[in-house]
Write a protein that holds these residues in place. Structure first.
Motif, PDB file in Angstrom:
ATOM      1  N   ASN A  11       0.810  -1.152   0.003  1.00  0.00           N
ATOM      2  CA  ASN A  11      -0.043   0.044  -0.192  1.00  0.00           C
ATOM      3  C   ASN A  11       1.074   1.059   0.211  1.00  0.00           C
ATOM      4  N   SER A  16       0.515  -4.061   4.358  1.00  0.00           N
ATOM      5  CA  SER A  16      -0.561  -4.075   5.249  1.00  0.00           C
ATOM      6  C   SER A  16      -0.461  -4.982   6.479  1.00  0.00           C
ATOM      7  N   THR A  68      -1.603   0.317   7.348  1.00  0.00           N
ATOM      8  CA  THR A  68      -0.277   0.084   7.569  1.00  0.00           C
ATOM      9  C   THR A  68       0.392   0.443   8.728  1.00  0.00           C
TER      10      THR A  68
END
Length: 135
Positions: A11, A16, A68
Motif C-alpha cells: 500500500n 498492510s 499500514t
C-alpha cells in the motif's frame, strides 16, 4: 493445504498489517453444511482457521487489510518492518504446519462436530466484523 496468500499487500510501498485474502467468501448455515461432502467440510474448516489466525492478532490495529504501520502512527523504520516480516513468516509457517496436521488427522473427526466447528468459526468471523463497526 496452505493457500499461499503470501506476504502483505503493498500500500504505497508499505505492507498492510492484515494480509489480503483473510476474508472468507461465504458464510453457511447448518443445513447447507449438512449437504456438503466431508472433504468439502475439511476445506472450509482449514480455510476458516487460516482466516482467524491471519486476523485475530491484529484486531487492536485493524480488522481489514489496507492499514499500514504509518497509517497507525507506528514508526516506519527498518526494525519495525523486519518485525512485521518475521511475524508474517511465523504465521505462514504455523499455517502450513497446521494444514498438514489437519489434512492427516481431521478426516477422523465426527462430521457433526466438524459442522459445529465451522459454524463457530464463522460466527467468530462475523463477530469481528461487528467489532469493527463499534470500534
Amino acid at each position: 493445504m496452505a493457500t499461499g496468500l503470501g506476504f502483505a499487500q503493498k500500500n504505497k510501498g508499505e505492507k498492510s498489517i492484515i494480509q489480503e485474502g483473510v476474508a472468507i467468501k461465504k458464510y453457511h448455515n447448518k443445513p447447507e453444511l449438512e449437504r456438503l461432502q466431508k472433504g468439502q467440510l475439511l476445506g472450509l474448516y482449514v480455510e476458516r482457521i487460516e482466516s482467524l489466525v491471519r486476523l485475530l492478532p491484529y484486531i487492536a490495529f485493524a480488522t481489514k487489510p489496507g492499514v499500514t504501520m504509518s497509517t497507525l502512527g507506528i514508526p516506519s523504520d527498518k526494525e519495525n518492518y523486519k518485525s512485521l516480516d518475521r511475524q508474517f513468516e511465523a504465521t505462514d509457517n504455523f499455517l502450513e504446519s497446521n494444514a498438514e496436521f489437519q489434512e492427516r488427522i481431521l478426516p477422523y473427526s465426527d462430521t457433526d462436530n466438524l459442522i459445529s466447528a465451522i459454524l463457530f468459526y464463522e460466527e467468530t468471523l462475523k463477530s469481528l466484523h461487528e467489532y469493527a463497526e463499534f470500534h
